[in-house]
Design an enzyme around this catalytic site. Sequence first.
Site, PDB file in Angstrom:
ATOM      1  N   ASP A 197     -55.392 -46.748 -57.692  1.00  0.00           N
ATOM      2  CA  ASP A 197     -54.790 -45.601 -57.856  1.00  0.00           C
ATOM      3  C   ASP A 197     -54.576 -44.882 -56.697  1.00  0.00           C
ATOM      4  O   ASP A 197     -55.558 -43.927 -56.317  1.00  0.00           O
ATOM      5  CB  ASP A 197     -55.349 -44.654 -59.190  1.00  0.00           C
ATOM      6  CG  ASP A 197     -54.572 -43.512 -59.524  1.00  0.00           C
ATOM      7  OD1 ASP A 197     -53.723 -43.242 -58.793  1.00  0.00           O
ATOM      8  OD2 ASP A 197     -55.103 -42.742 -60.255  1.00  0.00           O
TER       9      ASP A 197
ATOM     10  N   CYS B 271     -56.921 -33.632 -66.497  1.00  0.00           N
ATOM     11  CA  CYS B 271     -56.664 -34.973 -66.857  1.00  0.00           C
ATOM     12  C   CYS B 271     -57.582 -36.105 -66.594  1.00  0.00           C
ATOM     13  O   CYS B 271     -57.490 -37.213 -66.450  1.00  0.00           O
ATOM     14  CB  CYS B 271     -55.092 -35.551 -66.472  1.00  0.00           C
ATOM     15  SG  CYS B 271     -53.613 -34.665 -67.076  1.00  0.00           S
TER      16      CYS B 271
ATOM     17  N   GLN C  70     -53.303 -39.750 -55.315  1.00  0.00           N
ATOM     18  CA  GLN C  70     -53.772 -38.545 -54.319  1.00  0.00           C
ATOM     19  C   GLN C  70     -54.135 -39.014 -52.953  1.00  0.00           C
ATOM     20  O   GLN C  70     -54.438 -38.089 -51.968  1.00  0.00           O
ATOM     21  CB  GLN C  70     -54.961 -38.022 -55.186  1.00  0.00           C
ATOM     22  CG  GLN C  70     -54.849 -37.328 -56.486  1.00  0.00           C
ATOM     23  CD  GLN C  70     -53.688 -35.950 -56.333  1.00  0.00           C
ATOM     24  OE1 GLN C  70     -53.557 -35.515 -55.191  1.00  0.00           O
ATOM     25  NE2 GLN C  70     -53.337 -35.763 -57.504  1.00  0.00           N
TER      26      GLN C  70
ATOM     27  N   LYS D 131     -45.452 -36.107 -55.946  1.00  0.00           N
ATOM     28  CA  LYS D 131     -46.485 -35.600 -55.356  1.00  0.00           C
ATOM     29  C   LYS D 131     -46.293 -35.863 -53.842  1.00  0.00           C
ATOM     30  O   LYS D 131     -47.289 -35.181 -52.981  1.00  0.00           O
ATOM     31  CB  LYS D 131     -48.032 -36.330 -55.891  1.00  0.00           C
ATOM     32  CG  LYS D 131     -48.398 -36.102 -57.231  1.00  0.00           C
ATOM     33  CD  LYS D 131     -49.729 -36.466 -57.703  1.00  0.00           C
ATOM     34  CE  LYS D 131     -49.990 -36.863 -59.059  1.00  0.00           C
ATOM     35  NZ  LYS D 131     -50.162 -35.665 -59.833  1.00  0.00           N
TER      36      LYS D 131
ATOM     37  N   HIS E  32     -58.583 -40.433 -63.267  1.00  0.00           N
ATOM     38  CA  HIS E  32     -57.592 -39.865 -64.206  1.00  0.00           C
ATOM     39  C   HIS E  32     -57.295 -40.418 -65.348  1.00  0.00           C
ATOM     40  O   HIS E  32     -57.377 -41.581 -65.412  1.00  0.00           O
ATOM     41  CB  HIS E  32     -56.334 -39.622 -63.100  1.00  0.00           C
ATOM     42  CG  HIS E  32     -55.158 -38.573 -63.682  1.00  0.00           C
ATOM     43  ND1 HIS E  32     -54.378 -39.220 -64.822  1.00  0.00           N
ATOM     44  CD2 HIS E  32     -54.814 -37.520 -63.265  1.00  0.00           C
ATOM     45  CE1 HIS E  32     -53.483 -38.261 -64.781  1.00  0.00           C
ATOM     46  NE2 HIS E  32     -53.671 -37.153 -63.880  1.00  0.00           N
TER      47      HIS E  32
HETATM   48  C1  LIG Z   1     -55.372 -39.539 -59.655  1.00  0.00           C
HETATM   49  C2  LIG Z   1     -54.165 -39.516 -60.212  1.00  0.00           C
HETATM   50  N1  LIG Z   1     -53.812 -40.671 -60.730  1.00  0.00           N
HETATM   51  C3  LIG Z   1     -53.003 -40.665 -61.655  1.00  0.00           C
HETATM   52  C4  LIG Z   1     -52.008 -39.489 -61.651  1.00  0.00           C
HETATM   53  C5  LIG Z   1     -50.780 -39.495 -62.696  1.00  0.00           C
HETATM   54  O1  LIG Z   1     -49.692 -39.327 -61.822  1.00  0.00           O
HETATM   55  P1  LIG Z   1     -48.331 -38.868 -62.688  1.00  0.00           P
HETATM   56  O2  LIG Z   1     -48.493 -37.903 -63.626  1.00  0.00           O
HETATM   57  O3  LIG Z   1     -47.039 -38.680 -61.696  1.00  0.00           O
HETATM   58  O4  LIG Z   1     -47.872 -40.210 -63.473  1.00  0.00           O
HETATM   59  C6  LIG Z   1     -52.346 -38.372 -61.047  1.00  0.00           C
HETATM   60  C7  LIG Z   1     -51.500 -36.996 -61.327  1.00  0.00           C
HETATM   61  O5  LIG Z   1     -52.136 -36.078 -61.554  1.00  0.00           O
HETATM   62  C8  LIG Z   1     -53.521 -38.430 -60.308  1.00  0.00           C
HETATM   63  O6  LIG Z   1     -54.043 -37.296 -59.525  1.00  0.00           O
END
Ligand SMILES: Cc1ncc(COP(=O)(O)O)c(C=O)c1O
Lengths: 414, 129
Positions: A205, A371, A208, A231, A128
Amino acid sequence: MKDTIRSLDVARIRQDFPALNERVHGRPLVFLDSAASSQKPIQVLSALDQAYRTSYANVHRGVYYNSERTTDLYDQAREKITRFIGAPAPENVVFVRNATEALNLVAYSYGRHFLQAGDEIVLTELEHHANFVPWQVLARERGIRLKFIPLTPQGTLDLARLDELLTPRVKLVTFAHVSNVLGTITDPRPVIERAHAVGAKVVVDGCQAAPHMPVDVQALDCDFYALSGHKMLGPTGIGVLYGKTDVLEAMPPFMTGGDMISSVTFDSVTWNEIPVKFEAGTPAFVEAIALGAAVDYLAALGMDAVRAHEREVVAYAIERLTEVPGATIIGPTDPDIRGGALTFTIKDIHPHDLGTLLDREGVAIRAGHHCAQPLHVRLGLPATARASFYIYTELREIDALIEAIYKAKHTLRK
Amino acid sequence: MEDLYRENLLDHYENPRHHGTLEHADISHEESNPLCGDRIRIDVKLSEDGSRIAEIAFSGDGCIISQASASMLMDEVDCKPIGEVQKLERQDVLDMVGAPLTAARVKCAMLGLKVLKAGLYQYLVDHQK
Ligand SMILES: Cc1ncc(COP(=O)(O)O)c(C=O)c1O
């Protein structure tokens, strides 16, 4: 899967989620975008309401009843999250706004303090932007080299390539526990072990993963783990950075100001202890308290049961989508290594047109690059469609999705 | 929303007007919308005195809204004086599409106009004495 795992009573769960009863364009909502952000149960909504409505006051600063009570609730929330992710102690749980901030905190504070020109960072092709751009910026600024773990044709990390990437110059390895596009579940343990063997720190990270499956950061032995509260049933504006004690203690603060200092004079300052050292200013304590309620809700369901339910939903969705002529599933089709996010394309229909047509049927999916533009470049696709699932997703909603896809194909004469 | 993907729009998508590229065009400009990968190129030949669009063509790929609204735009601006084309606005394109769009999709619909205006602007800057 062990058959001792409780399964979820989805009908019962859905009663806790008022937003799921909404109608859109005159039809019942079929919400299939939980990977972007989940819906909230009344338990979380009332935790927010309660915290603002009763004994509300700023934390840490007051010597009066309300402030102490709120501080207590805030501390309890941190303890709940500590248990939920298997952290050794609350001091390892830093409250941030979201996973993006957690990852930036590591890149700015750890990265800029401990990495230098000539060092290498290993990440993956499926990240992401939140776990990509902060490293890219750091790399440019410091003359650090980024290296990528490539993907297999199935959409899993090609870990056969890991050893050649893990040179002694590698100081940091980072990857998504579960991909938000491919749904790929990566077993973090072997990657972490091999990274540690060359002396690299590991950032996972978990955005998810933490909402969807059991996570035990001590068993994983990662150095950092990032997640977003919104989430996982929690409110917006609250997330968590887990860090091992020694790294957190060695790192300089990310932001400075109130709360994070232990003493200030006109010409010197000493930092507060962890985790408060990283929490400058008035924190989102009400949101943290509500995230505590979210974690209580998930823990009561049991994260094994949550995962088992989602595995069942994703397996069914894969089966149904495979029947649709022109449908292509992006990423693994083995539900054992696929989280509750199913990304796909329909031949000759742009994902945005599909998203708009599905919306008219009350079916909410996401369309775009989610993203993860570098990944889409690698896949050779400008955009994809993604349906994602959670504890409240019913199999009949997959049927509604499939029916809406057929209807869209009909409308567009495809 | 009900009739967004109605006959007219689908017809423009399936049978795009002025589709292709022009050789020896006075203006050739291309842009894409990185969010969804919509891409449009517009070629323009101007009248001899440079005041009017004499011939126009578009090419590209992307969602129905972006491609169909570009096709509608071609019909709209063909043979028009440049001054008039420059005055076209967002609402004019929305009127051509003729059905309500959500904010995310308005961007798709506007790509053609954006490309045309940017191309014209560049041409006028380059040909200023
Ligand atoms: C795998 C992953 N990392 C990071 C993020 C970033 O999350 P946030 O926008 O809540 O900071 C997301 C959000 O879609 C994600 O799916």
